[in-house]
Design an enzyme around this catalytic site. Sequence first.
Site, PDB file in Angstrom:
ATOM      1  N   ALA A   1      -8.450  -6.762   9.106  1.00 23.11           N
ATOM      2  CA  ALA A   1      -7.142  -6.862   9.791  1.00 23.11           C
ATOM      3  C   ALA A   1      -6.811  -8.269  10.280  1.00 23.11           C
ATOM      4  O   ALA A   1      -5.783  -8.455  10.935  1.00 23.11           O
ATOM      5  CB  ALA A   1      -7.013  -5.864  10.949  1.00 23.11           C
ATOM      6  N   ALA A   2      -7.630  -9.275   9.951  1.00 22.64           N
ATOM      7  CA  ALA A   2      -7.293 -10.644  10.366  1.00 22.64           C
ATOM      8  C   ALA A   2      -5.980 -11.069   9.711  1.00 22.64           C
ATOM      9  O   ALA A   2      -5.107 -11.652  10.361  1.00 22.64           O
ATOM     10  CB  ALA A   2      -8.412 -11.604   9.986  1.00 22.64           C
ATOM     11  N   GLY A   3      -5.824 -10.747   8.426  1.00 22.00           N
ATOM     12  CA  GLY A   3      -4.583 -11.083   7.724  1.00 22.00           C
ATOM     13  C   GLY A   3      -3.398 -10.312   8.301  1.00 22.00           C
ATOM     14  O   GLY A   3      -2.279 -10.826   8.373  1.00 22.00           O
ATOM     15  N   ASP A   4      -3.636  -9.074   8.713  1.00 24.16           N
ATOM     16  CA  ASP A   4      -2.550  -8.261   9.293  1.00 24.16           C
ATOM     17  C   ASP A   4      -2.135  -8.829  10.653  1.00 24.16           C
ATOM     18  O   ASP A   4      -0.950  -8.862  10.990  1.00 24.16           O
ATOM     19  CB  ASP A   4      -3.007  -6.809   9.462  1.00 24.16           C
ATOM     20  CG  ASP A   4      -3.384  -6.184   8.132  1.00 24.16           C
ATOM     21  OD1 ASP A   4      -2.824  -6.604   7.098  1.00 24.16           O
ATOM     22  OD2 ASP A   4      -4.248  -5.294   8.122  1.00 24.16           O
TER      23      ASP A   4
ATOM     24  N   GLY B   1     -13.259  -3.769  13.964  1.00 29.18           N
ATOM     25  CA  GLY B   1     -12.183  -2.786  13.783  1.00 29.18           C
ATOM     26  C   GLY B   1     -10.866  -3.412  13.361  1.00 29.18           C
ATOM     27  O   GLY B   1     -10.730  -4.632  13.244  1.00 29.18           O
TER      28      GLY B   1
ATOM     29  N   GLU C   1       0.823  -1.216   0.000  1.00 27.15           N
ATOM     30  CA  GLU C   1       0.000   0.000   0.000  1.00 27.15           C
ATOM     31  C   GLU C   1       0.859   1.270   0.000  1.00 27.15           C
ATOM     32  O   GLU C   1       0.340   2.359   0.185  1.00 27.15           O
ATOM     33  CB  GLU C   1      -0.939   0.018   1.219  1.00 27.15           C
ATOM     34  CG  GLU C   1      -2.099  -0.952   1.090  1.00 27.15           C
ATOM     35  CD  GLU C   1      -3.087  -0.874   2.246  1.00 27.15           C
ATOM     36  OE1 GLU C   1      -4.220  -1.322   2.063  1.00 27.15           O
ATOM     37  OE2 GLU C   1      -2.728  -0.382   3.333  1.00 27.15           O
TER      38      GLU C   1
HETATM   39  O1  RIB Z   1      -5.993  -5.073   6.064  1.00 25.81           O
HETATM   40  C1  RIB Z   1      -6.943  -4.185   6.590  1.00 25.81           C
HETATM   41  C2  RIB Z   1      -6.541  -2.768   6.262  1.00 25.81           C
HETATM   42  O2  RIB Z   1      -6.581  -2.585   4.866  1.00 25.81           O
HETATM   43  C3  RIB Z   1      -7.459  -1.715   6.824  1.00 25.81           C
HETATM   44  O3  RIB Z   1      -7.096  -1.323   8.129  1.00 25.81           O
HETATM   45  C4  RIB Z   1      -7.380  -0.617   5.786  1.00 25.81           C
HETATM   46  O4  RIB Z   1      -6.792   0.561   6.233  1.00 25.81           O
HETATM   47  C5  RIB Z   1      -6.628  -1.218   4.598  1.00 25.81           C
HETATM   48  O5  RIB Z   1      -5.315  -0.796   4.543  1.00 25.81           O
END
Ligand code: RIB
Length: 303
Positions: free
Chosen positions: A245-248, A283, A139
């Site tokens: 955000a599960a992947g994050d 969230g 990103e």
């Molecule tokens: O992976 C989830 C994220 O993707 C969100 O928090 C959003 O900001 C996008 O970047």
Amino acid sequence: MSLEVTVVGSVNMDLVATTPTLPAPGETVLGHGFSTVPGGKGANQAVAAARAGGRTAFIGAVGSDGFGTELRSALELSGVDIDGLRTVPGPSGVALIAVDDAGENSIVVAPGANGELRNLTVEDRGRIAAASVLVCQLEVPLLAVLEAARAAREAGTRVVLNAAPARELPAELLSLVDLLVVNEGEARTLADTEATDPGSLIDALVRVVPHVVLTLGGAGSVYGDRGGRRETVAAPKVTVVDTTAAGDSFTGALAVAWAEGRDLPEACRWASAAGGVTVQRPGATSALPGRAEIDDLYEVTYP
Ligand code: RIB
């Protein structure tokens, strides 16, 4: 300074609307709730790593607007080292997110300041060299990712690339990646294939990177390497509220576990527990678990 994880990536303010169903193209739907929460794949992964117990630094950019001030303090409060966070003139990154009643989402990111992240400083290179693992996503400008990966390779820091959002990548960047974390769509884009079965996708990807984790949402993940090792990791059985955000969460925890010396299939199990806690809450950064919560779900899921 010694760090487990340095993250180079995006930071966004997430504008989240909840809705019974996601709108089809051209459709308007009436939602039922709205909230503004810190997010961005890079920031989420940095906070995920810090909460999972890793000393973590973040390199990124916020804008000169009010969101920038909020995003900066949210990261700082999570215990992430933000000396590498720039403030650039103009708006911060923003993500417009719709979440349906099944917890599925659709996201549009307006990159704002994230698009201005370029030219790593000497101090940024020091933060990458001081870490066991560098984590990047897609990103921010590709040149920033490439520069970070080159600095990591030079310093002997392992490179984890979460290739999201999906796009084709230059061969040089892929040659610098030690571990690729992708979902099925991202895997198909990178492998340039229509294949749908995880085995074929992993076989194609380990031709270009030594280690791959293919994430499959509620179906868990599959680890594969060039030596022919393949391991499927089941996801914890939990009630899904929001998959944002599960992947994050998975990627941040995976990086910490790898930095701490766990082998990658084992790191995937621990990371799956992190993802499993995250989907039970709404969230992005607000949903990311602490180490004790990850350990608890890990122990009941993988006894
Ligand atoms: O992976 C989830 C994220 O993707 C969100 O928090 C959003 O900001 C996008 O970047």
